[in-house]
Write a protein that holds these residues in place. Structure first.
Motif, PDB file in Angstrom:
ATOM      1  N   ASP A  18      -2.206   1.701   7.553  1.00 32.40           N
ATOM      2  CA  ASP A  18      -1.058   1.421   6.683  1.00 32.40           C
ATOM      3  C   ASP A  18       0.200   2.163   7.128  1.00 32.40           C
ATOM      4  OD1 ASP A  18      -1.728   4.005   6.049  1.00 32.40           O
ATOM      5  OD2 ASP A  18      -1.864   3.680   3.888  1.00 32.40           O
ATOM      6  N   GLN A  62      -1.076  -2.789  -3.998  1.00 28.24           N
ATOM      7  CA  GLN A  62      -2.357  -2.517  -3.373  1.00 28.24           C
ATOM      8  C   GLN A  62      -3.450  -3.254  -4.136  1.00 28.24           C
ATOM      9  OE1 GLN A  62      -2.519  -0.849  -0.557  1.00 28.24           O
ATOM     10  NE2 GLN A  62      -0.325  -0.598  -0.630  1.00 28.24           N
ATOM     11  N   VAL A  65       3.516   0.417   6.303  1.00 27.95           N
ATOM     12  CA  VAL A  65       3.807   0.030   4.919  1.00 27.95           C
ATOM     13  C   VAL A  65       5.023   0.788   4.391  1.00 27.95           C
ATOM     14  CG1 VAL A  65       2.918  -0.009   2.562  1.00 27.95           C
ATOM     15  CG2 VAL A  65       1.404  -0.531   4.470  1.00 27.95           C
ATOM     16  N   SER A  97      -1.024  -8.288  -1.906  1.00 25.17           N
ATOM     17  CA  SER A  97      -0.664  -7.108  -1.134  1.00 25.17           C
ATOM     18  C   SER A  97      -1.000  -7.282   0.339  1.00 25.17           C
ATOM     19  CB  SER A  97      -1.401  -5.880  -1.674  1.00 25.17           C
ATOM     20  OG  SER A  97      -2.778  -5.965  -1.347  1.00 25.17           O
ATOM     21  N   TYR A  98      -0.314  -6.506   1.186  1.00 21.63           N
ATOM     22  CA  TYR A  98      -0.598  -6.526   2.618  1.00 21.63           C
ATOM     23  C   TYR A  98      -2.070  -6.192   2.868  1.00 21.63           C
ATOM     24  CZ  TYR A  98      -1.470  -1.602   3.293  1.00 21.63           C
ATOM     25  OH  TYR A  98      -2.057  -0.373   3.259  1.00 21.63           O
ATOM     26  N   GLU A 128       2.742  -6.698   7.101  1.00 25.69           N
ATOM     27  CA  GLU A 128       2.578  -5.251   7.216  1.00 25.69           C
ATOM     28  C   GLU A 128       3.075  -4.478   6.002  1.00 25.69           C
ATOM     29  OE1 GLU A 128       0.785  -4.234   9.520  1.00 25.69           O
ATOM     30  OE2 GLU A 128       0.791  -5.988  10.832  1.00 25.69           O
ATOM     31  N   GLY A 129       3.573  -5.174   4.982  1.00 23.36           N
ATOM     32  CA  GLY A 129       4.057  -4.485   3.789  1.00 23.36           C
ATOM     33  C   GLY A 129       5.352  -3.739   4.035  1.00 23.36           C
TER      34      GLY A 129
END
Length: 417
Positions: free
Chosen positions: A187, A2, A190, A26-27, A220-221
């Motif tokens: 999120d 993050q 994620v 990070s995404y 999109e993680g």
């Protein structure tokens, strides 16, 4: 990671000549419409180092490897910068892949240390980039404003050693601060797991390290395991997609994404297309037919991973395949999807991507890697009446047509669950 975890972090790097270290962001940072980044940078040299070829750079690239900004320190502590250069995945260094540098006038660093403040507004393609350079003590030595933005997000910081010397060079990016980060980004995807099965359209064809599911997962993680292979087919054969599913682990993913039909869509195979069984309880399928194998694939997925959400991606209309044959397979896919209650992303019927249109074939598909060693475009490889064939999506097609629709569907499935 993050954005908060990237605050104040240090990225120590030891790079041999003509090599690169890619730090994926990070995404959350990749979804920011604006970037306000400050950091310090120190290149470690000593008096015994006399190579005039010293050139240590930082490159800032987007998800699709486009160069947004680069800055480099030369052997005499001089700085240069760039906003122009080829897209690159940083596997090949130097030559045509080196950015087009411009001097930062009268801006020598002190002991190879500087501070950089980089601001990017991705909504302003023509003039959305600004940067400032300071000495280690905070004295401003250079600034540029309203530079063009050649990218859509910030996804990676690449540390590159363009020096010809074989002696490794150490440098350190530290006191990293991302300011004004928007933490309201959705999120819900994620950390979700994807298993991906299918053919070269999911695999990536000649660039198997990045098909559309790879970009989806990074954006999109998500956590991806990709089993698709070039030549994968629904019909029986050495590269049958059902076998990919058998070989996947028992650990249950959140999503299954698969495709299949491109390598079956030939007139010689029409006699093997078959039909979808009406009885949903039937447990015997004609495994010599497309329809039978398609149903068997869905049944096997549901039995092996009963809680996973299943998404079938029907490929767009392809000029490389007979239109009526594609129509017949498409009808079978839709019928099976309805019977088994799986989600179908219908690129065939609903997408504006249609490579039967000659300009779309040339612009959005590839048969060869381009001069940047990435899937070819009209700017990077040959495009004429015969090539590309119109089958495999390049990064432009993935970015414009695949990712928006597939991510929209996944978000909706999570919201509905």
């Amino acid at each position: 990671m993050q954005a908060k975890s990237e605050e104040n972090k240090s990225i120590p790097i030891v790079a041999n000549s003509m090599s690169a270290f890619v730090n994926n962001l990070s995404y959350l940072l990749g979804k920011q419409n604006k970037i306000d980044l400050a950091f310090k940078w120190h290149v470690y040299t000593d008096e015994t180092y006399t190579d005039d070829s010293l050139k240590i750079a930082l490159e800032f690239r987007d998800l699709y490897n486009r160069l947004i900004f680069a800055i480099a320190i030369l052997n005499d502590s001089k700085l240069v910068y760039s906003v122009k250069g080829l897209s690159s995945d940083s596997t090949v260094i130097g030559g045509k892949f080196e950015p087009h540098w411009e001097d930062i006038i009268s801006s020598k660093t002190e002991n190879y240390i500087c501070q950089v403040h980089l601001m990017i507004d991705f909504s302003k393609r023509n003039n959305g980039l600004e940067f400032e350079v300071f000495t280690s003590e905070g004295r401003k030595i250079f600034e540029r404003w309203q530079l063009p933005v050649n990218g859509t997000n910030l996804a990676q910081i690449v540390a590159v050693n363009y020096s010809r010397t074989e002696v490794p060079i150490s440098h350190n990016i530290y006191d990293i601060h991302f300011k004004k980060v928007d933490y309201s980004i959705n999120d819900s995807l994620v950390g979700k797991r994807i298993y991906a099965f299918g053919d070269s359209i999911i695999c990536g064809h000649l660039y198997s390290k990045k098909g559309f599911v790879d970009f989806l997962a990074q954006q999109e993680g998500m956590k991806l395991r990709k089993y698709a292979v070039n030549g994968g087919s629904i019909l029986p054969g050495k590269l049958n997609i059902l076998q990919q599913i058998f070989e996947a682990p028992d650990q249950e993913p959140d999503f299954i994404i698969f495709d299949g039909g491109t390598n079956d869509a030939f007139k010689r195979n029409e006699q093997y297309f078959g039909s979808i069984l009406k009885d949903s309880k039937a447990n015997t399928y004609d495994l010599e037919s497309y329809a039978g194998n398609f149903e068997k694939i869905i049944q096997t997925i549901k039995q092996k991973w009963p809680k996973a959400k299943i998404i079938f991606v029907a490929v767009p209309r392809l000029c490389s395949r007979n239109g009526s044959v594609q129509e017949k397979l498409h009808r079978l896919q839709i019928a099976a999807g309805r019977k088994w209650n799986i989600t179908i992303i219908d690129m065939f019927a609903d997408s504006k991507l249609n490579t039967v249109a000659d300009q779309m074939r040339k612009k959005y598909t590839f048969d060869k890697l381009g001069i940047d060693n990435l899937p070819g475009t009209m700017k990077t490889t040959i495009s004429n009446d015969k090539t590309p064939s119109g089958t495999h999506p390049n990064f432009l097609a993935i970015e414009k047509y695949y990712i928006p629709e597939v991510s929209r569907v996944l978000y909706q499935l999570v919201a509905d669950s």
